[in-house]
Design a protein around this motif. Structure first.
Motif, PDB file in Angstrom:
ATOM      1  N   HIS A 162       0.797  -1.222   0.000  1.00 43.38           N
ATOM      2  CA  HIS A 162       0.000   0.000   0.000  1.00 43.38           C
ATOM      3  C   HIS A 162       0.836   1.282   0.000  1.00 43.38           C
ATOM      4  O   HIS A 162       0.616   2.192  -0.803  1.00 43.38           O
ATOM      5  CB  HIS A 162      -0.961  -0.019   1.197  1.00 43.38           C
ATOM      6  N   GLN A 163       1.803   1.371   0.918  1.00 43.83           N
ATOM      7  CA  GLN A 163       2.577   2.604   1.005  1.00 43.83           C
ATOM      8  C   GLN A 163       3.465   2.791  -0.227  1.00 43.83           C
ATOM      9  O   GLN A 163       3.645   3.912  -0.713  1.00 43.83           O
ATOM     10  CB  GLN A 163       3.421   2.623   2.283  1.00 43.83           C
ATOM     11  N   TYR A 208       2.731   1.813  -3.202  1.00 40.97           N
ATOM     12  CA  TYR A 208       1.809   2.264  -4.246  1.00 40.97           C
ATOM     13  C   TYR A 208       1.570   3.766  -4.141  1.00 40.97           C
ATOM     14  O   TYR A 208       1.651   4.501  -5.142  1.00 40.97           O
ATOM     15  CB  TYR A 208       0.496   1.481  -4.136  1.00 40.97           C
ATOM     16  N   LYS A 209       1.295   4.252  -2.925  1.00 34.42           N
ATOM     17  CA  LYS A 209       1.027   5.681  -2.744  1.00 34.42           C
ATOM     18  C   LYS A 209       2.261   6.511  -3.115  1.00 34.42           C
ATOM     19  O   LYS A 209       2.148   7.562  -3.762  1.00 34.42           O
ATOM     20  CB  LYS A 209       0.610   5.960  -1.303  1.00 34.42           C
ATOM     21  N   ASN A 210       3.425   6.051  -2.730  1.00 32.69           N
ATOM     22  CA  ASN A 210       4.648   6.791  -3.033  1.00 32.69           C
ATOM     23  C   ASN A 210       4.910   6.853  -4.547  1.00 32.69           C
ATOM     24  O   ASN A 210       5.307   7.901  -5.076  1.00 32.69           O
ATOM     25  CB  ASN A 210       5.845   6.152  -2.336  1.00 32.69           C
ATOM     26  N   ALA A 251       2.327   9.196  -6.108  1.00 33.85           N
ATOM     27  CA  ALA A 251       2.600  10.569  -5.682  1.00 33.85           C
ATOM     28  C   ALA A 251       3.781  11.159  -6.433  1.00 33.85           C
ATOM     29  O   ALA A 251       3.796  12.346  -6.784  1.00 33.85           O
ATOM     30  CB  ALA A 251       2.857  10.609  -4.178  1.00 33.85           C
ATOM     31  N   GLU A 291      -9.300  10.498   4.073  1.00 32.89           N
ATOM     32  CA  GLU A 291     -10.042   9.551   3.253  1.00 32.89           C
ATOM     33  C   GLU A 291     -11.434  10.121   2.986  1.00 32.89           C
ATOM     34  O   GLU A 291     -11.948  10.925   3.752  1.00 32.89           O
ATOM     35  CB  GLU A 291     -10.223   8.208   3.967  1.00 32.89           C
ATOM     36  N   TYR A 300     -11.546   6.271  -1.219  1.00 33.20           N
ATOM     37  CA  TYR A 300     -10.440   7.051  -1.760  1.00 33.20           C
ATOM     38  C   TYR A 300      -9.665   7.733  -0.650  1.00 33.20           C
ATOM     39  O   TYR A 300     -10.243   8.118   0.372  1.00 33.20           O
ATOM     40  CB  TYR A 300     -10.954   8.091  -2.762  1.00 33.20           C
ATOM     41  N   GLU A 301      -8.353   7.880  -0.883  1.00 39.08           N
ATOM     42  CA  GLU A 301      -7.459   8.518   0.081  1.00 39.08           C
ATOM     43  C   GLU A 301      -6.674   9.609  -0.644  1.00 39.08           C
ATOM     44  O   GLU A 301      -6.146   9.374  -1.738  1.00 39.08           O
ATOM     45  CB  GLU A 301      -6.506   7.478   0.669  1.00 39.08           C
ATOM     46  N   ILE A 343      -3.859  11.847  -1.967  1.00 37.49           N
ATOM     47  CA  ILE A 343      -2.422  11.679  -2.179  1.00 37.49           C
ATOM     48  C   ILE A 343      -1.750  13.021  -2.437  1.00 37.49           C
ATOM     49  O   ILE A 343      -0.621  13.253  -1.995  1.00 37.49           O
ATOM     50  CB  ILE A 343      -2.160  10.701  -3.350  1.00 37.49           C
ATOM     51  N   ILE A 389       2.107  13.489  -0.057  1.00 35.09           N
ATOM     52  CA  ILE A 389       2.860  12.429   0.604  1.00 35.09           C
ATOM     53  C   ILE A 389       4.325  12.592   0.226  1.00 35.09           C
ATOM     54  O   ILE A 389       4.645  12.938  -0.914  1.00 35.09           O
ATOM     55  CB  ILE A 389       2.340  11.049   0.168  1.00 35.09           C
ATOM     56  N   ASP A 429       6.424   6.604   5.490  1.00 40.33           N
ATOM     57  CA  ASP A 429       5.152   7.316   5.505  1.00 40.33           C
ATOM     58  C   ASP A 429       5.362   8.690   6.121  1.00 40.33           C
ATOM     59  O   ASP A 429       5.551   8.829   7.321  1.00 40.33           O
ATOM     60  CB  ASP A 429       4.128   6.514   6.330  1.00 40.33           C
TER      61      ASP A 429
END
Length: 808
Positions: A38-39, A41-43, A46, A141, A147-148, A150, A161, A168
């Motif tokens: 998950h993290q 993916y967000k990075n 972003a 969220e 959805y969160e 970014i 992020i 994180d």
């Protein structure tokens, strides 16, 4: 999952829940997605967004849904996390051919529905220069967890992020610090709570029984107890066999301050609190005064002293300190600790799959007799929201409109699995229509479902039978304590089952005053069992014919549930009669929580050969179309909001009141819910709203694999996806009531859900009570407009008076 040697081939798809289960089973890695994927993916995303953010300048009002394809490196060592590589990003036109209802990936079928819900809220915020944070919760969220955030470069609400760092982190400008504090405070609170509980759980508990737990809790209060308390505690522990209810907490004044004192019951508790009044104190106030913070849990001791029921922080706000209240320490074994933690601090979201889930709590029968059975059953049902995200479907005769098919589509989209037995599932879809009632009157299958499953079941009292609704509304109408008269919300109606009503039916039919009449069989639907009449039908109101006598064709000679009802001249569109359908969602039976719904409501314009039949579904309008028509043809602006909705709320309010009139028939229905449709008509000229019937299983054809409509499913567009929003709200409400948290926490200041589709109309949850104002002035004004049709009681009285004069 692709074919070997061909990474682009897709032979099978898994949810991340399935991936987590596989990685736990094969590699012993718990919460694989949240921990390893998950993290990263967000990075990755972003980084891309930040690199091109400057290119979006000037594109006000534009939006997009993109998909990103990743590759995860091979897992070589469980101590070294695999790396996530971003391969490419696409626009929605290239995102794997999203095919809606026909999409083979269930959790993608309705993705644009939730995407557009979020897009419209964000656009509303930015176009009105309000911070996008207002559309999000403390964790950035969307309220439903889909959805969160970014990245945001909105002035005053910037957020990103730390994509270039492999941890994180969040960067925010100085002007946004205030907006960010709530997020930090939430994370710090959660960390402190976890540390506090972990510390408490690390202490081994000596002895057993509630008295020992209470003793340990009070003894840990930083040495602030009076010196004589230890003697009182020892005495209480020594007398444990006399019954737990004999243990009380008494507030004793020491050096000008009140302190808790545990002792055998002798004298009433005396305490003065600014929040609860003289002589009493709320547990939340007591927690604050004692400086307990999150340590310990207040419990309610059963009358016989055999078990305890933990109280949530929300319940502490209204619960008063009394002789049946104790304080349980945090020193519990792992099994009981997990159960209590789930109750006190459940995950934020119950609808969507949560990457970090509470630990499984096991089987209820394996727990020692510490907690009371009702509480255990409630919390075990709560645990299954994350532990058993599955449904069981029993094959039924093919009918595309049955609500079970809509639920299969919806639950599949939310990532719930279909299983082969009812025991493996949380939601059984058995196509049973037995209304909720007294367990003593229900069949064995229905009784077995209580407290073990989330069950869609018709509510008691008024659904499925027009006569039941009439009877309940009549009972309220005839009560001298109410200003309500049946004729305000229901066309003039009389029951052929009632001898007094039969006399009135005969007289009204003989008057020939221009009133047109319908004969209706109360438990028959979809245009059957209804016909216009000018005289009493053979066998109706004939007491010489028993209810068991049958005709040669096998039908009963004298039918039950027969009503004679005035045919109302309804609003006409191009000369065609009309009816309306609006909805009410019973999101929980016990406690009873009811939402009104107008977003999915619609107007039926009849094309039936029977020109008088208003409930035909030949053409449908949404309320915006009706508003436009009424403004053009009648000069009435905001017609739905000003004329229909207030009357709908009154009808729903009195319908709920009629169900609860003599007792609460919903009591005991833990985990039960239903969506109810109200069929209504609007009179021509004075635009008065009447309810005809209320039903469960509202014949929604959807549009997916279970629909046989080649034209795209349900002809009512705003109804096609209604079960998505229904189940989203039901699961959130069930999570709240099963963990004894306030349902009001889910709603905005107007008592609406975050998607604005549902508005809370009624709640009897303790501490979150909401009851509609039953407005007598509304009915008095309405009565003048409607020329005040007499109530059944008044008509029966007139009939008796007439009979008396005839005899004289």
């Amino acid at each position: 999952l692709g074919a070997e040697g061909d990474p682009d081939a897709v032979n099978e798809t898994w949810t991340f829940g399935q991936l987590d289960e596989y990685m736990l089973k094969e590699h012993g890695l718990e919460h694989f997605f949240s921990t390893y994927v998950h993290q990263q993916y967000k990075n990755r995303v972003a980084t891309v967004v930040e690199s091109v953010a400057h290119e979006f300048s000037g594109a006000a009002g534009h939006f997009h849904l993109a998909c990103a394809d990743f590759a995860l490196s091979k897992l070589v060592d469980t101590k070294v996390p695999p790396r996530l590589f971003l391969q490419e990003m696409h626009s929605e036109s290239e995102c794997g051919a999203m095919a809606g209802f026909n999409d083979t990936i269930k959790q993608r079928q309705f993705i644009m529905q939730h995407a557009m819900n979020t897009v419209l809220k964000v656009q509303k915020a930015v176009l009105s220069d309000r911070p996008v944070f207002g559309a999000l919760n403390a964790k950035f969220e969307t309220p439903n967890g889909f959805y969160e955030l970014i990245h945001s470069n909105q002035k005053g609400a910037s957020y990103k992020i730390g994509a270039r760092r492999c941890k994180d982190s969040v960067d925010a400008t100085e002007s946004d610090i205030a907006s960010y504090r709530s997020y930090k405070a939430e994370k710090e609170r959660a960390a402190a709570l976890a540390a506090e509980r972990g510390k408490a759980a690390s202490h081994e508990e000596s002895g057993s029984g509630l008295a020992t737990r209470i003793k340990a809790a009070w003894a840990s209060l930083k040495g602030r107890l009076p010196t004589d308390t230890d003697q009182a505690q020892d005495k209480a522990h020594h007398h444990h066999e006399t019954g737990l209810k004999d243990l009380i907490v008494r507030m004793t004044k020491v050096d000008g301050e009140f302190w808790p004192k545990l002792m055998i019951k002798t004298t009433p508790i005396t305490y003065t609190s600014s929040t609860a009044g003289s002589g009493s104190v709320t547990l939340s106030d007591l927690r604050g005064q004692l400086g307990l913070k999150n340590a310990g849990t207040f419990v309610k001791i059963s009358e016989d002293g055999s078990c305890i029921t933990p109280l949530s922080r929300f319940q502490e706000q209204t619960a008063l300190l009394g002789e049946d209240i104790g304080l349980m320490s945090s020193a519990l074994d792992k099994q009981n600790r997990a159960l209590l933690d789930l109750f006190l601090d459940p995950p934020d979201h119950a609808t969507v799959w949560s990457p970090v889930r509470p630990p499984a709590v096991g089987d209820m029968k394996d727990f020692p007799p510490l907690f009371c059975q009702d509480w255990l059953r409630q919390v075990f049902l709560l645990s299954r929201l994350w532990e058993k995200r599955a449904f069981f479907f029993r094959t039924i005769k093919w009918e595309e409109w049955y609500f079970e098919h809509r639920m299969i589509e919806t639950l599949g989209y939310y990532g719930w699995a279909k299983v082969d037995s009812k025991e493996e599932a949380l939601v059984p879809l058995l196509h049973e229509f037995e209304p909720w009632g007294n367990p003593g009157d229900m069949d064995e299958t229905s009784v077995m479902q209580i407290g073990h499953y989330l069950v869609n079941r018709p509510p008691p009292a008024f659904t499925g039978n027009k006569k039941k609704l009439f009877d309940h509304l009549s009972a309220v109408s005839e009560s001298p304590d109410n200003c309500f008269t049946l004729a305000h919300v229901h066309p003039e109606t009389w029951s052929a089952d009632n001898p007094e009503h039969c006399n009135i039916i005969k007289r009204r039919l003989a008057e020939k005053d221009g009133t047109k009449w319908l004969r209706k069989v109360g438990n028959v639907h979809i245009g059957f069992g209804i016909e216009p009449v000018t005289e009493l039908s053979p066998y109706d109101c004939d007491p010489s014919i028993s209810w068991d006598e049958r005709l040669p064709n096998g039908r009963f000679k004298r039918e039950k549930n027969v009503l004679y009802q005035q045919l109302v001249d309804t609003l006409k569109i191009d000369g065609r009669v009309t009816s309306l359908r609006l909805y009410a969602m019973f999101a929980s039976f016990d406690p009873l929580v009811v939402f009104g719904n107008f977003q999915n409501g619609h107007l039926y314009i009849s094309g039936d050969d029977r020109k008088w039949y208003a409930q035909n579904q030949s053409e449908t309008w949404n309320m915006a179309q009706l508003d436009a028509y009424m403004l053009k043809e009648h000069g009435m602006a905001d017609f739905f909001a000003s004329r229909i909705f207030p009357q709908y709320k009154e009808i729903l309010a009195w319908s709920i009141q009629s169900a609860l009139f003599k007792r609460n028939p919903f009591e005991g229905g833990v985990g039960h819910y239903d969506l109810v449709c109200l069929d209504l008509i609007l009179s021509e000229g004075d635009f008065h709203l009447y309810v005809l019937e209320m039903n469960s299983d509202c014949h929604m054809t959807g549009g997916g694999a279970y629909s046989r409509d080649d034209a795209g499913g349900d002809s009512v567009p705003q109804r096609k996806y209604i079960w998505n929003s229904v189940m989203e709200t039901v699961l959130d409400v069930q999570k709240q009531v099963l963990s004894d948290q306030s349902v009001l926490d889910l709603l905005d200041e107007d008592l609406k859900t975050s998607d604005e589709i549902y508005q809370l109309f009624y709640s009897n949850q303790e501490g979150a009570e909401v009851a509609p104002a039953l407005d007598c002035a509304f009915f008095q004004e309405s009565s003048q407009e409607n020329q005040g049709a007499p109530s059944p009681m008044e008509m029966a009285a007139e009939e008796k008076e007439g009979e008396g004069k005839s005899e004289l």
